[in-house]
Design a protein around this motif. Structure first.
Motif, short mmCIF file in Angstrom:
data_model
loop_
_atom_site.label_atom_id
_atom_site.label_comp_id
_atom_site.label_asym_id
_atom_site.label_seq_id
_atom_site.Cartn_x
_atom_site.Cartn_y
_atom_site.Cartn_z
N THR A 1 -10.26 -61.76 -6.54
CA THR A 1 -10.02 -63.12 -7.04
C THR A 1 -8.57 -63.18 -7.55
O THR A 1 -7.89 -62.15 -7.62
CB THR A 1 -10.94 -63.44 -8.22
N ASP A 2 -8.15 -64.35 -7.98
CA ASP A 2 -6.78 -64.50 -8.52
C ASP A 2 -6.59 -63.63 -9.76
O ASP A 2 -5.50 -63.19 -10.06
CB ASP A 2 -6.50 -65.97 -8.88
N SER A 3 -7.69 -63.40 -10.48
CA SER A 3 -7.56 -62.60 -11.71
C SER A 3 -7.68 -61.11 -11.42
O SER A 3 -7.61 -60.29 -12.33
CB SER A 3 -8.63 -63.02 -12.73
N GLY A 4 -7.86 -60.75 -10.16
CA GLY A 4 -7.90 -59.32 -9.81
C GLY A 4 -9.29 -58.72 -9.87
O GLY A 4 -9.44 -57.49 -9.83
N SER A 5 -10.34 -59.56 -9.95
CA SER A 5 -11.71 -59.03 -9.95
C SER A 5 -12.31 -59.16 -8.55
O SER A 5 -11.69 -59.73 -7.65
CB SER A 5 -12.56 -59.78 -10.97
N ILE A 6 -13.54 -58.69 -8.35
CA ILE A 6 -14.15 -58.72 -7.01
C ILE A 6 -14.55 -60.15 -6.64
O ILE A 6 -15.24 -60.83 -7.42
CB ILE A 6 -15.37 -57.78 -6.95
N ALA A 7 -14.12 -60.58 -5.48
CA ALA A 7 -14.33 -61.98 -5.07
C ALA A 7 -15.73 -62.18 -4.47
O ALA A 7 -16.35 -61.24 -3.96
CB ALA A 7 -13.27 -62.38 -4.05
N LEU B 1 -15.12 -61.00 -16.66
CA LEU B 1 -15.91 -62.23 -16.85
C LEU B 1 -15.40 -63.35 -15.95
O LEU B 1 -15.72 -64.52 -16.15
CB LEU B 1 -15.85 -62.67 -18.32
N ASP B 2 -14.63 -63.02 -14.93
CA ASP B 2 -14.16 -64.02 -13.97
C ASP B 2 -15.38 -64.78 -13.41
O ASP B 2 -16.34 -64.16 -12.94
CB ASP B 2 -13.41 -63.32 -12.83
N PRO B 3 -15.34 -66.13 -13.47
CA PRO B 3 -16.53 -66.91 -13.06
C PRO B 3 -16.99 -66.60 -11.64
O PRO B 3 -18.19 -66.57 -11.36
CB PRO B 3 -16.07 -68.36 -13.18
N GLN B 4 -16.06 -66.35 -10.74
CA GLN B 4 -16.45 -66.08 -9.35
C GLN B 4 -17.19 -64.73 -9.26
O GLN B 4 -18.19 -64.59 -8.54
CB GLN B 4 -15.18 -66.04 -8.50
N THR B 5 -16.70 -63.76 -9.99
CA THR B 5 -17.33 -62.43 -9.98
C THR B 5 -18.70 -62.50 -10.65
O THR B 5 -19.67 -61.85 -10.21
CB THR B 5 -16.43 -61.40 -10.70
N GLN B 6 -18.76 -63.31 -11.70
CA GLN B 6 -20.05 -63.47 -12.39
C GLN B 6 -21.07 -64.11 -11.44
O GLN B 6 -22.24 -63.73 -11.43
CB GLN B 6 -19.86 -64.32 -13.66
N GLN B 7 -20.60 -65.05 -10.63
CA GLN B 7 -21.50 -65.67 -9.65
C GLN B 7 -21.94 -64.64 -8.60
O GLN B 7 -23.10 -64.60 -8.19
CB GLN B 7 -20.80 -66.88 -8.99
N LEU B 8 -21.00 -63.78 -8.22
CA LEU B 8 -21.31 -62.72 -7.26
C LEU B 8 -22.43 -61.83 -7.81
O LEU B 8 -23.37 -61.49 -7.08
CB LEU B 8 -20.05 -61.88 -6.98
N VAL B 9 -22.35 -61.49 -9.08
CA VAL B 9 -23.39 -60.65 -9.69
C VAL B 9 -24.75 -61.33 -9.55
O VAL B 9 -25.74 -60.69 -9.18
CB VAL B 9 -23.08 -60.39 -11.19
N ARG B 10 -24.78 -62.63 -9.85
CA ARG B 10 -26.08 -63.34 -9.79
C ARG B 10 -26.62 -63.35 -8.36
O ARG B 10 -27.81 -63.12 -8.13
CB ARG B 10 -25.93 -64.76 -10.35
N GLU B 11 -25.74 -63.55 -7.41
CA GLU B 11 -26.22 -63.60 -6.02
C GLU B 11 -26.66 -62.22 -5.54
O GLU B 11 -27.65 -62.09 -4.80
CB GLU B 11 -25.15 -64.23 -5.12
N LEU B 12 -25.96 -61.19 -5.97
CA LEU B 12 -26.37 -59.84 -5.60
C LEU B 12 -27.70 -59.48 -6.27
O LEU B 12 -28.56 -58.85 -5.66
CB LEU B 12 -25.29 -58.81 -5.97
N LEU C 1 -29.29 -51.46 -11.20
CA LEU C 1 -28.96 -51.26 -12.62
C LEU C 1 -27.85 -52.23 -12.99
O LEU C 1 -26.79 -52.24 -12.34
CB LEU C 1 -28.53 -49.81 -12.85
N LEU C 2 -28.09 -53.04 -14.00
CA LEU C 2 -27.08 -53.99 -14.47
C LEU C 2 -26.55 -53.52 -15.81
O LEU C 2 -27.31 -53.20 -16.72
CB LEU C 2 -27.70 -55.38 -14.63
N ASP C 3 -25.22 -53.49 -15.91
CA ASP C 3 -24.60 -53.04 -17.16
C ASP C 3 -23.42 -53.94 -17.48
O ASP C 3 -22.90 -54.65 -16.61
CB ASP C 3 -24.13 -51.58 -16.98
N GLY C 4 -22.99 -53.93 -18.71
CA GLY C 4 -21.74 -54.57 -19.13
C GLY C 4 -21.62 -56.01 -18.67
O GLY C 4 -22.49 -56.85 -18.95
N ASP C 5 -20.52 -56.28 -17.94
CA ASP C 5 -20.27 -57.66 -17.49
C ASP C 5 -21.35 -58.13 -16.53
O ASP C 5 -21.55 -59.34 -16.36
CB ASP C 5 -18.89 -57.74 -16.82
N GLY C 6 -22.04 -57.22 -15.91
CA GLY C 6 -23.17 -57.58 -15.04
C GLY C 6 -24.29 -58.20 -15.86
O GLY C 6 -24.95 -59.16 -15.43
#
Ligand SMILES: NC(=O)C1=CN([C@@H]2O[C@H](COP(=O)(O)OP(=O)(O)OC[C@H]3O[C@@H](n4cnc5c(N)ncnc54)[C@H](O)[C@@H]3O)[C@@H](O)[C@H]2O)[C@@H](O)CC1
Ligand SMILES: [K+]
Length: 524
Positions: A301-307, A332-343, A352-357
Motif C-alpha cells: 500500500t502507499d503506507s508500505g503495508s501489504i496491499a 493498521l493501514d485500512p487496506q491491510t486491515q481489510q485484507l486480514v478480514r477477507e483472509l 492464528l491471529l495476532d497483533g494488528d490481525g
C-alpha cells in the motif's frame, strides 16, 4: 492438576461431607495436619513460639488444629482470634473447645496494640485469618494485623490462601498477607495461581485432605494448570515438509522485527518450512537476518503495508499449507486491515491471529465465529480489551472469566498473554501457564510465541494442544534465557535462541528446579 474456584470448592467440601460421609471435623483435621507437616519442614517446633492468627470462619478452625499440633510437638502456640469467639460454629467451634482444655494462651484481639511485640518474639506466624470465605475488602483491625505481619519479617505459613487474596481471581481485597509457604486444601484455588495472589503465597503446597479423586473428575472443573501433551517423536527419515509448513503474513514498512521473529521462531521451535509473506520492499532486510526463511514478496500500500490486491494469491498459498499466522507487524493501514478480514473468512485451514490481525477482526468478530477450521487468537490485555469491549482494568479483575467467555463466544482458542498466561478453549476449559518470567515482557516476545505455537502444530499436535505446548515452551525458553543471563535486558532474540534447548529438555528431561516450578503445587 485441576484448579478450583470458590463455589466449586465449597460444593466439593459439601459432597465430601454429604455424599462420602467424611465428617467436617475430619476434613478440618486433615487440613490442619497437612499445614502442620509443612510447618515442621519450615523449622524446629519444640520450645519455639508460634503466633496463630485466626478469623471467625473455618480457616480459623484449621488454625486451631495447627495450634493443637504445635502444642503436642512441644511448641508454644499463641492463638489470637480476630473477632468474637462466640461466633464460631461447627468444626471450628469444636476445635476451639478442645484448645480451651489445654494450657494454651488463647485471646481475642480487640486492637492491634501488642501484636507487633508478639510477632517480634515468635519464630513463625500461622495465617488462618481468611480462606475462601473472604467476601469484602479487608479493613479495620484485620488490616492492621495483616500489615503488622507483613512488616514483622517473620516467616509466615498461610492456610489455604494468603488472607486478603480473593480465591477466584488472585486479586488483593484491600490488603493481603505475604507468606513464605501456603498449604491449600482440596485443590489449588485460582487465587493461589494468578498474580498477585500467586506471588504472595510463596511456595505452594496442596493437600487433598482425603477427598476421593472422583470429586475432581467432574467436567464442571474446567480450569487446570497447563501441563501439555508430549511432543510427537521426530520422524528420523522426515524431510522439511514432514515438520510442518506455515505461512506468516506479517510486516510493514517500519515493522521488520515482528515478521522476522515470528517466522524464525517457527524454525527454532522445530517447524520445517517457514514462508513469510511481507511487503516486497522490506524482504531483503528481513532476509539479512532470516536467510532460512522462504519469502513471498507482497505488493504494498502507499503506507508500505501489504496491499489488498495480494488476497487471492495469499488465499491459495494459505489453503495449501498447515497453518497461517496473520498479524505480526501488519500495521493498521485500512487496506491491510481489510485484507486480514477477507483472509480470515477465506482461509479454511487453522489460523492464528495476532497483533494488528486481532485489531482488524475486532471490526467484525462474526468472521471468527463463522470459521469452520480452528482459530487461535493471542491477545495482550490491550487487544483483549478490544476483543471483548471490556476495559483492561475490568479484565484484570477476572482474567479467567474473561478468557473463558471470549473463547466460548468466538469459538476460538485464546491466549491471554501476561504473567501466567491463560489459554481459553472453545469448550470452556482454561489452562493456567506457569512457565515464563518478567524478562519476557518486551517487544517481539509475542511474535516469537506465534511461531512457537505454529511449530507445535507443524510437529503434529492438534491446534489446541499446539497452543498449550507453544505457550509452555515459549515461557520455558524465556526461563532458560533468564537462567543464563537474568531477566533484565532479555529480548525476543534471547527467547528465540533458547527455543531449541527448551525443546531438547522437553524431549529428554528438565532440570529438577524447572520441573518443580512447572508442576505447580507440591504435595503437602
Ligand atoms: N468443609 C470445609 O468447608 C472445609 C473448609 N476448610 C477451610 O475453611 C475455609 C473456608 O471457610 P469459611 O467459608 O468459613 O470462610 P473463611 O474462614 O475464609 O472466612 C469466613 C469469615 O470471614 C468473614 N469475612 C469475610 N471477609 C471479611 C472481611 N473482609 N473482613 C472481616 N471479616 C470477613 C466472614 O464473615 C466469615 O465470618 C477454607 O479456606 C479452608 O481453610 C478446611 O477446614 C477444609 C474443610
Ligand atoms: K489464610
Amino acid at each position: 492438576m485441576k484448579v478450583s474456584n470458590v463455589v466449586q470448592m465449597r460444593a466439593m467440601d459439601r459432597a465430601a461431607i454429604d455424599r462420602y460421609r467424611i465428617p467436617e471435623e475430619i476434613l478440618m483435621e486433615n487440613a490442619g495436619q497437612a499445614a502442620f507437616s509443612v510447618l515442621g519442614r519450615m523449622g524446629p517446633l519444640a520450645n519455639r513460639t508460634f503466633v496463630i492468627l485466626c478469623g471467625l470462619g473455618n480457616n480459623g478452625g484449621d488454625g486451631f488444629v495447627v495450634a493443637r499440633k504445635i502444642h503436642s510437638a512441644g511448641g508454644v502456640a499463641k492463638v489470637r482470634i480476630l473477632g468474637d469467639p462466640a461466633r464460631f460454629s461447627g468444626a471450628a467451634h469444636l476445635n476451639l473447645e478442645i484448645l480451651r482444655q489445654l494450657p494454651m494462651d488463647i485471646r481475642q484481639l480487640d486492637n492491634s496494640e501488642g501484636i507487633c511485640t508478639e510477632l517480634a518474639h515468635c519464630s513463625t506466624v500461622i495465617d488462618a485469618i481468611f480462606g475462601t470465605g473472604l467476601s469484602r475488602g479487608v479493613s479495620g483491625l484485620h488490616r492492621e494485623v495483616i500489615e503488622a505481619v507483613n512488616q514483622c519479617g517473620k516467616p509466615v505459613l498461610s492456610l489455604d490462601i494468603p488472607s486478603g487474596v480473593q480465591g477466584d481471581t488472585g486479586q488483593i481485597l484491600g490488603c493481603a498477607i505475604r507468606a513464605e509457604h501456603t498449604v491449600t486444601f482440596g485443590l489449588p484455588k485460582i487465587g493461589n495461581l494468578l498474580y498477585p495472589g500467586f506471588a504472595l503465597g510463596g511456595q505452594l503446597h496442596v493437600s487433598h485432605i482425603s477427598f476421593p479423586p472422583e470429586l475432581y473428575r467432574s467436567d464442571d472443573l474446567k480450569i487446570a494448570i497447563n501441563t501439555p501433551s508430549p511432543l510427537p517423536p521426530r520422524d528420523q527419515t522426515g524431510h522439511k515438509g514432514s515438520f510442518g509448513q506455515a505461512l506468516f503474513v506479517a510486516g510493514a514498512a517500519g515493522y521488520l522485527g515482528a515478521p522476522c521473529f515470528a517466522a524464525l521462531a517457527y524454525l527454532k521451535a522445530g517447524g520445517g518450512y517457514s514462508r513469510l509473506a511481507a511487503p516486497a520492499a522490506i524482504t531483503p532486510f528481513i532476509a539479512m537476518k532470516g536467510s532460512e526463511l522462504v519469502f513471498l514478496p507482497q505488493q504494498a500500500t502507499d503506507s508500505g503495508s501489504i496491499a489488498l490486491c495480494n488476497r487471492d494469491a495469499l488465499l491459495q498459498q494459505a489453503n495449501a499449507l498447515d497453518m497461517t499466522i496473520l498479524g505480526p507487524g501488519l500495521s493498521l493501514d485500512p487496506q491491510t486491515q481489510q485484507l486480514v478480514r477477507e483472509l480470515t473468512a477465506g482461509i479454511d485451514r487453522p489460523l492464528l491471529l495476532d497483533g494488528d490481525g486481532i485489531t482488524a477482526i475486532c471490526a467484525n468478530l462474526d468472521l471468527v465465529r463463522q470459521r469452520q477450521a480452528p482459530t487461535v487468537l493471542t491477545p495482550h490485555p490491550g487487544e483483549m480489551s478490544r476483543l471483548t469491549g471490556k476495559s483492561v482494568a475490568e479484565l484484570e479483575q477476572n482474567r479467567i472469566e474473561a478468557v473463558q467467555q471470549a473463547a466460548i463466544d468466538l469459538n476460538a482458542t485464546i491466549v491471554l498473554k501476561g504473567a501466567h498466561s491463560l489459554i481459553g478453549c472453545p469448550d470452556g476449559r482454561v489452562f493456567i501457564n506457569l512457565s515464563g518470567n518478567s524478562g519476557m515482557a518486551s517487544a517481539g516476545s509475542g511474535d516469537v510465541l506465534t511461531g512457537t505455537i505454529a511449530a507445535m502444530h507443524g510437529l503434529g499436535l492438534n491446534t489446541e494442544e499446539a497452543v498449550c505446548k507453544g505457550v509452555f515452551l515459549h515461557g520455558a525458553a524465556g526461563d532458560l534465557a533468564a537462567t543464563a543471563q537474568g531477566e533484565d535486558g532479555m529480548t525476543a532474540q534471547d527467547i528465540l535462541e533458547h527455543l531449541p534447548l527448551a525443546l531438547k529438555h522437553e524431549r529428554q528431561e528438565w532440570p529438577a528446579e524447572f520441573l518443580r516450578r512447572y508442576a505447580g503445587p507440591c504435595p503437602a
